[in-house]
Design a protein around this motif. Structure first.
Motif, PDB file in Angstrom:
ATOM      1  N   GLY A  14      39.132 -77.777  49.816  1.00  9.47           N
ATOM      2  CA  GLY A  14      37.986 -77.475  48.942  1.00  9.47           C
ATOM      3  C   GLY A  14      37.701 -75.987  48.890  1.00  9.47           C
ATOM      4  O   GLY A  14      37.527 -75.401  47.804  1.00  9.47           O
ATOM      5  N   PHE A  15      37.681 -75.335  50.059  1.00  9.01           N
ATOM      6  CA  PHE A  15      37.368 -73.898  50.085  1.00  9.01           C
ATOM      7  C   PHE A  15      38.506 -73.052  49.495  1.00  9.01           C
ATOM      8  O   PHE A  15      38.253 -72.002  48.907  1.00  9.01           O
ATOM      9  CB  PHE A  15      37.037 -73.450  51.510  1.00  9.01           C
ATOM     10  CG  PHE A  15      35.685 -73.929  51.990  1.00  9.01           C
ATOM     11  CD1 PHE A  15      34.608 -74.004  51.113  1.00  9.01           C
ATOM     12  CD2 PHE A  15      35.478 -74.292  53.308  1.00  9.01           C
ATOM     13  CE1 PHE A  15      33.345 -74.448  51.548  1.00  9.01           C
ATOM     14  CE2 PHE A  15      34.238 -74.732  53.751  1.00  9.01           C
ATOM     15  CZ  PHE A  15      33.166 -74.815  52.872  1.00  9.01           C
ATOM     16  N   ILE A  16      39.742 -73.502  49.667  1.00 11.74           N
ATOM     17  CA  ILE A  16      40.860 -72.751  49.064  1.00 11.74           C
ATOM     18  C   ILE A  16      40.730 -72.794  47.536  1.00 11.74           C
ATOM     19  O   ILE A  16      40.811 -71.767  46.849  1.00 11.74           O
ATOM     20  CB  ILE A  16      42.229 -73.326  49.512  1.00 11.74           C
ATOM     21  CG1 ILE A  16      42.440 -73.102  51.010  1.00 11.74           C
ATOM     22  CG2 ILE A  16      43.371 -72.688  48.705  1.00 11.74           C
ATOM     23  CD1 ILE A  16      43.651 -73.836  51.593  1.00 11.74           C
ATOM     24  N   VAL A  17      40.481 -73.994  47.052  1.00 14.63           N
ATOM     25  CA  VAL A  17      40.379 -74.172  45.598  1.00 14.63           C
ATOM     26  C   VAL A  17      39.175 -73.393  45.052  1.00 14.63           C
ATOM     27  O   VAL A  17      39.277 -72.668  44.045  1.00 14.63           O
ATOM     28  CB  VAL A  17      40.285 -75.685  45.255  1.00 14.63           C
ATOM     29  CG1 VAL A  17      39.950 -75.898  43.789  1.00 14.63           C
ATOM     30  CG2 VAL A  17      41.594 -76.374  45.617  1.00 14.63           C
ATOM     31  N   GLN A  18      38.052 -73.493  45.732  1.00 13.25           N
ATOM     32  CA  GLN A  18      36.873 -72.731  45.299  1.00 13.25           C
ATOM     33  C   GLN A  18      37.172 -71.234  45.315  1.00 13.25           C
ATOM     34  O   GLN A  18      36.737 -70.487  44.431  1.00 13.25           O
ATOM     35  CB  GLN A  18      35.692 -72.992  46.234  1.00 13.25           C
ATOM     36  CG  GLN A  18      35.031 -74.346  46.075  1.00 13.25           C
ATOM     37  CD  GLN A  18      33.811 -74.477  47.005  1.00 13.25           C
ATOM     38  OE1 GLN A  18      33.076 -73.516  47.227  1.00 13.25           O
ATOM     39  NE2 GLN A  18      33.604 -75.662  47.546  1.00 13.25           N
ATOM     40  N   GLY A  19      37.896 -70.799  46.337  1.00 13.37           N
ATOM     41  CA  GLY A  19      38.237 -69.367  46.457  1.00 13.37           C
ATOM     42  C   GLY A  19      39.099 -68.905  45.298  1.00 13.37           C
ATOM     43  O   GLY A  19      38.884 -67.818  44.729  1.00 13.37           O
ATOM     44  N   ILE A  52      28.361 -71.094  57.335  1.00 14.93           N
ATOM     45  CA  ILE A  52      27.343 -72.092  57.682  1.00 14.93           C
ATOM     46  C   ILE A  52      25.986 -71.376  57.689  1.00 14.93           C
ATOM     47  O   ILE A  52      25.714 -70.547  58.556  1.00 14.93           O
ATOM     48  CB  ILE A  52      27.710 -72.817  59.002  1.00 14.93           C
ATOM     49  CG1 ILE A  52      26.627 -73.789  59.434  1.00 14.93           C
ATOM     50  CG2 ILE A  52      28.066 -71.897  60.130  1.00 14.93           C
ATOM     51  CD1 ILE A  52      27.135 -74.852  60.405  1.00 14.93           C
ATOM     52  N   THR A  53      25.186 -71.662  56.682  1.00 15.23           N
ATOM     53  CA  THR A  53      23.975 -70.854  56.477  1.00 15.23           C
ATOM     54  C   THR A  53      22.765 -71.387  57.246  1.00 15.23           C
ATOM     55  O   THR A  53      21.730 -70.728  57.303  1.00 15.23           O
ATOM     56  CB  THR A  53      23.626 -70.778  54.968  1.00 15.23           C
ATOM     57  OG1 THR A  53      23.445 -72.124  54.480  1.00 15.23           O
ATOM     58  CG2 THR A  53      24.735 -70.109  54.177  1.00 15.23           C
ATOM     59  N   GLY A  54      22.906 -72.558  57.853  1.00 14.70           N
ATOM     60  CA  GLY A  54      21.788 -73.098  58.632  1.00 14.70           C
ATOM     61  C   GLY A  54      21.776 -72.597  60.067  1.00 14.70           C
ATOM     62  O   GLY A  54      20.921 -72.978  60.857  1.00 14.70           O
ATOM     63  N   GLU A  80      32.801 -81.646  50.044  1.00 14.90           N
ATOM     64  CA  GLU A  80      32.069 -80.450  49.595  1.00 14.90           C
ATOM     65  C   GLU A  80      30.584 -80.761  49.412  1.00 14.90           C
ATOM     66  O   GLU A  80      29.720 -79.945  49.751  1.00 14.90           O
ATOM     67  CB  GLU A  80      32.642 -79.945  48.264  1.00 14.90           C
ATOM     68  CG  GLU A  80      33.956 -79.192  48.417  1.00 14.90           C
ATOM     69  CD  GLU A  80      34.569 -78.812  47.074  1.00 14.90           C
ATOM     70  OE1 GLU A  80      35.394 -77.877  47.066  1.00 14.90           O
ATOM     71  OE2 GLU A  80      34.240 -79.429  46.046  1.00 14.90           O
ATOM     72  N   THR A  81      30.297 -81.941  48.898  1.00 13.74           N
ATOM     73  CA  THR A  81      28.896 -82.333  48.676  1.00 13.74           C
ATOM     74  C   THR A  81      28.172 -82.472  50.017  1.00 13.74           C
ATOM     75  O   THR A  81      27.047 -81.993  50.189  1.00 13.74           O
ATOM     76  CB  THR A  81      28.846 -83.678  47.900  1.00 13.74           C
ATOM     77  OG1 THR A  81      29.644 -83.540  46.738  1.00 13.74           O
ATOM     78  CG2 THR A  81      27.427 -84.046  47.526  1.00 13.74           C
ATOM     79  N   ILE A  82      28.859 -83.099  50.973  1.00 19.32           N
ATOM     80  CA  ILE A  82      28.256 -83.250  52.308  1.00 19.32           C
ATOM     81  C   ILE A  82      28.004 -81.871  52.913  1.00 19.32           C
ATOM     82  O   ILE A  82      26.919 -81.582  53.425  1.00 19.32           O
ATOM     83  CB  ILE A  82      29.186 -84.084  53.232  1.00 19.32           C
ATOM     84  CG1 ILE A  82      29.285 -85.516  52.733  1.00 19.32           C
ATOM     85  CG2 ILE A  82      28.721 -84.028  54.673  1.00 19.32           C
ATOM     86  CD1 ILE A  82      30.358 -86.360  53.436  1.00 19.32           C
ATOM     87  N   ILE A 130      26.629 -75.512  54.064  1.00 22.98           N
ATOM     88  CA  ILE A 130      27.978 -74.986  54.354  1.00 22.98           C
ATOM     89  C   ILE A 130      28.671 -74.742  53.017  1.00 22.98           C
ATOM     90  O   ILE A 130      28.953 -75.687  52.269  1.00 22.98           O
ATOM     91  CB  ILE A 130      28.785 -75.970  55.232  1.00 22.98           C
ATOM     92  CG1 ILE A 130      28.070 -76.164  56.573  1.00 22.98           C
ATOM     93  CG2 ILE A 130      30.211 -75.465  55.445  1.00 22.98           C
ATOM     94  CD1 ILE A 130      28.668 -77.262  57.454  1.00 22.98           C
ATOM     95  N   PHE A 131      28.904 -73.454  52.746  1.00 23.43           N
ATOM     96  CA  PHE A 131      29.444 -73.063  51.444  1.00 23.43           C
ATOM     97  C   PHE A 131      30.686 -72.193  51.626  1.00 23.43           C
ATOM     98  O   PHE A 131      30.958 -71.709  52.729  1.00 23.43           O
ATOM     99  CB  PHE A 131      28.391 -72.256  50.664  1.00 23.43           C
ATOM    100  CG  PHE A 131      27.081 -72.978  50.493  1.00 23.43           C
ATOM    101  CD1 PHE A 131      26.972 -74.088  49.656  1.00 23.43           C
ATOM    102  CD2 PHE A 131      25.947 -72.563  51.181  1.00 23.43           C
ATOM    103  CE1 PHE A 131      25.755 -74.755  49.500  1.00 23.43           C
ATOM    104  CE2 PHE A 131      24.734 -73.226  51.036  1.00 23.43           C
ATOM    105  CZ  PHE A 131      24.639 -74.327  50.194  1.00 23.43           C
ATOM    106  N   LEU A 132      31.365 -71.949  50.510  1.00 22.67           N
ATOM    107  CA  LEU A 132      32.499 -71.015  50.525  1.00 22.67           C
ATOM    108  C   LEU A 132      32.024 -69.672  51.100  1.00 22.67           C
ATOM    109  O   LEU A 132      30.970 -69.156  50.710  1.00 22.67           O
ATOM    110  CB  LEU A 132      33.003 -70.810  49.084  1.00 22.67           C
ATOM    111  CG  LEU A 132      34.106 -69.765  48.897  1.00 22.67           C
ATOM    112  CD1 LEU A 132      35.413 -70.231  49.527  1.00 22.67           C
ATOM    113  CD2 LEU A 132      34.323 -69.467  47.408  1.00 22.67           C
ATOM    114  N   ALA A 133      32.821 -69.101  51.987  1.00 25.69           N
ATOM    115  CA  ALA A 133      32.466 -67.794  52.569  1.00 25.69           C
ATOM    116  C   ALA A 133      32.766 -66.688  51.559  1.00 25.69           C
ATOM    117  O   ALA A 133      33.628 -66.865  50.689  1.00 25.69           O
ATOM    118  CB  ALA A 133      33.290 -67.576  53.834  1.00 25.69           C
TER     119      ALA A 133
END
Ligand code: NAP
Lengths: 382, 253
Positions: free
Chosen positions: A155-160, A291-293, A349-351, A357-360
């Motif tokens: 997911g993060f690779i694709v988002q990147g 991880i923003t929390g 990704e939704t979880i 927790i989002f793309l860095a």
């Protein structure tokens, strides 16, 4: 030692955990510098760092074990507690010659996680590659589940890739996408997610049979596919590339690639050789989330276990376990090889997003790739 | 140096030729034999503070067993034509013995077990096992079988120590840490890749460590294997792995 034995002892119990261990992260160090930093933290500031040659002598003898506690916070409220377990695979022994020893180390780390009472275990970096297919040989699990973490990584690779294309004003739909390590769990997951949105895909790995199988699967959905075991054999140059091969060291030379191509290095250790010359290529390290929390290590391994130029950035494979722990969904979300689909990626990704927790932010060895993004003071690659 | 305990070490018989590596094995055997004799002395001392006569008898039996190991190492030396010296008063061994005797003076049975069975035996089991893999002929078998025997009798102590830890884990772990600082620091100096603090008073001439590679051993591997065995033994007792790793990583190199 800064704190009493008992203080720490109360946290990870070997026989009966005194606190709930929601998750365990199994990892290994990518380079000797990182290994040295881990030992330096363990030694504490009052002891001088060990000389490099002593580190190389001592490190391989350390049995797998937890080195710190981890607390992950959710933006939805709630926390998950876990341990980081290092398998202590020496950074220069990831290749096939050390397979048996490394497998024993990962098994040892997995047994440690089970003993610590972890409800979910993320298998970071090579751990999943080594233990895949051998999970049945672990000690009795008493409710501990394992996830490779590869779905969130994909997911993060694709988002990147999508973000980088947007930053560079490229149209992904008109791109030729090269995937190195295409038949792997990460590579094939990326192929399934991105093939429908690019013009054509070039798939590379060493085993031709597996390449053919994957190509047939994608072609059945109308995708234009070319396969090759050698990077020079493709008929076209790629303008987007994902490097997701299980290489023991950064040794990949991409060779033929369009000038100014977007290149995602998702390997751990990195795939790309530092000596590779790629004129004007826009390289970034992929598969990373933030991880923003809140993320806390005890003892403080911040910046040591997560050596990135931004705070609270962690590899997707480890974040998947944390996200599932925050969600209280203790299930083997990613298991086996070649089962990652766009639907599963969307689900994880939704979880992850629900818990912050989002793309860095994207970066490479020179620092952030986005304008106006500041990196942490004192950060340097390597 | 004068052996403090004579185990009838005879000189090579006439006509015996020293193999090129005999002098290296002589030093390795001398360390092993000294360790066994220290263990024998320790178990004998332990028998004097045991309240339970069965435990006292057990300790004496162990002492006899360690004497037997020392004699076996001496015999292996004779087979390759060397006299195996021993020196329980050599500087490191003396310090280790003194640490043990302080526990005896305090009638600290548990402390004694931790020093002898967890710390000193980890070192013995791991280094004999390594030596057992490379030593020629019967010497290899002797090292390997003594390693296995030592490992076996640790089990009895482990059961006692686990019971003790179950009573108060915090107190137990703090005690192990105190003993670790005292004993493992000395062991770490012995195990360092090079002896930088002068002659160990066991090797017959100069330090054997630089020559170990000639018999397919290295000082680094003996140290690594010993510390790994120690960490694993502490794991089996239930001490938290991240804590014990921090202790070990702080030892001198
Ligand atoms: N960024 C992150 O968070 C993250 C998370 C998980 C994994 N990873 C990394 O991603 C990489 C792949 O992981 P995975 O789980 O997908 O591994 P995997 O399932 O074992 O797949 C590895 C792939 O690499 C190919 N390969 C191996 N050596 C190659 C070479 N010399 N040239 C070309 N292809 C080669 C393999 O195919 P052949 O054997 O046929 O060549 C296979 O396609 C690893 O470096 C891993 O550590 C990163």
């Amino acid at each position: 030692m800064g704190e009493s034995v008992a203080g720490v002892a109360a946290n990870v119990a070997q026989q009966a955990p005194a606190i709930d261990v929601d998750f365990a992260l199994i990892g290994h160090q990518e380079c000797w510098r990182a290994a040295a930093d881990v030992l330096a933290v363990l030694r504490g500031p009052e002891h001088p760092p060990l000389p490099d040659d002593e580190i190389r002598d001592i490190f391989p003898w350390i049995p797998p074990r937890a080195i710190c506690h981890v607390e992950a916070g959710s933006i939805a409220g709630g926390k998950a507690r876990g341990v980081y377990i290092d398998s202590f695979i020496p950074p220069d022994r990831l290749d096939a010659n050390y397979m048996r020893d490394n497998l024993a180390r990962v098994r040892g780390a997995a047994a440690y996680a089970i003993k610590a009472g972890a409800k979910i275990v993320s298998l970071g970096g090579f751990s999943s590659i080594l233990i895949e297919g051998n999970l049945d040989q672990l000690p009795e699990r008493h409710g501990t589940v394992f996830t490779t973490g590869n779905t969130l990584t994909v997911g993060f690779i694709v988002q990147g890739i999508k973000k980088m294309c947007a930053l560079e004003g490229r149209n992904l739909r008109r791109s030729t996408l090269l995937i190195v390590g295409a038949t792997g769990d990460v590579g094939s997951g990326c192929a399934r997610c991105l093939a429908p949105v690019v013009k054509r895909v070039l798939l590379n790995a060493r085993n031709m049979e597996r390449l053919r199988t994957l190509a047939a699967e994608l072609e059945a959905d109308g995708v234009q596919v070319e396969i090759a075991t050698g990077l020079q054999q493709f008929s076209a140059e790629a303008d987007v590339a994902i490097c997701a091969a299980s290489l023991a060291s950064p040794s990949l030379l991409l060779g033929r690639i369009a000038p100014g191509a977007i290149v995602c290095d998702a390997g751990y250790p990195k795939n790309l050789s530092p000596s590779g010359q790629m004129a004007g290529a826009k390289i970034f390290f992929g598969g990373l989330g933030q991880i923003t929390g809140g993320l806390r290590f005890k003892p403080d391994f911040q910046g040591i276990l997560n050596r990135h130029p931004f705070p609270d950035v962690v590899h997707g494979c480890l974040l998947e376990g944390m996200a599932l722990a925050l969600e209280r969904r203790f299930e083997p979300f990613s298991q086996g090889r070649g089962f990652i689909t766009p639907e599963r990626v969307e689900e994880i990704e939704t979880i992850a997003a629900r818990h912050g927790i989002f793309l860095a932010p994207l970066y490479n060895a020179d620092g952030p790739v986005e304008d106006g993004v500041e990196c942490l003071a004192g950060w340097s690659a390597g | 140096m004068e052996p403090v305990i004579d185990l009838n070490c005879s000189l090579p018989s006439e006509g015996t030729f020293l193999t090129p590596f005999a002098l290296i094995w002589q030093d390795i055997l001398a360390q092993a034999m000294t360790g066994e004799l220290v263990a024998a002395l320790n178990y004998t001392a332990l028998s004097t503070i045991c309240d339970d006569p069965a435990e006292a008898a057990d300790a004496l039996e162990h002492a006899a067993g360690e004497q037997g190991h020392a004699a076996a190492f001496a015999a292996e030396g004779r087979k390759i034509g060397v006299d195996v010296p021993n020196n329980v008063n050599a500087k490191h061994w003396k310090r280790l013995r003194e640490a043990f005797m302080r526990r005896i003076a305090e009638r600290d049975f548990i402390g004694c077990l931790i020093v002898q069975e967890i710390m000193l035996e980890s070192f013995a089991v791991a280094s004999y096992a390594r030596a057992g893999k490379v030593a020629p002929g019967s010497m290899g078998r002797t090292f390997a079988s003594i390693a296995a025997e030592e490992e076996e009798h640790i089990e009895h102590a482990m059961a006692i120590l686990r019971t003790e830890r179950a009573l108060d884990a915090q107190r137990f772990d703090d005690k192990v840490h105190g003993l670790h600082l005292e004993v493992m620091t000395t062991l770490a100096e012995m195990l360092a890749r090079e002896c930088t603090h002068g002659h160990c008073e066991v090797c017959h001439d100069s330090c054997v460590k630089p020559s170990l590679s000639e018999v397919s051993l290295t000082a680094a591997e003996l140290r690594g294997a010993s510390l790994r065995q120690y960490l694993k033994t502490l794991d089996m007792l239930g001490l938290p792995g991240e804590v014990t790793l921090a202790w070990v990583s702080q030892l001198p190199v």
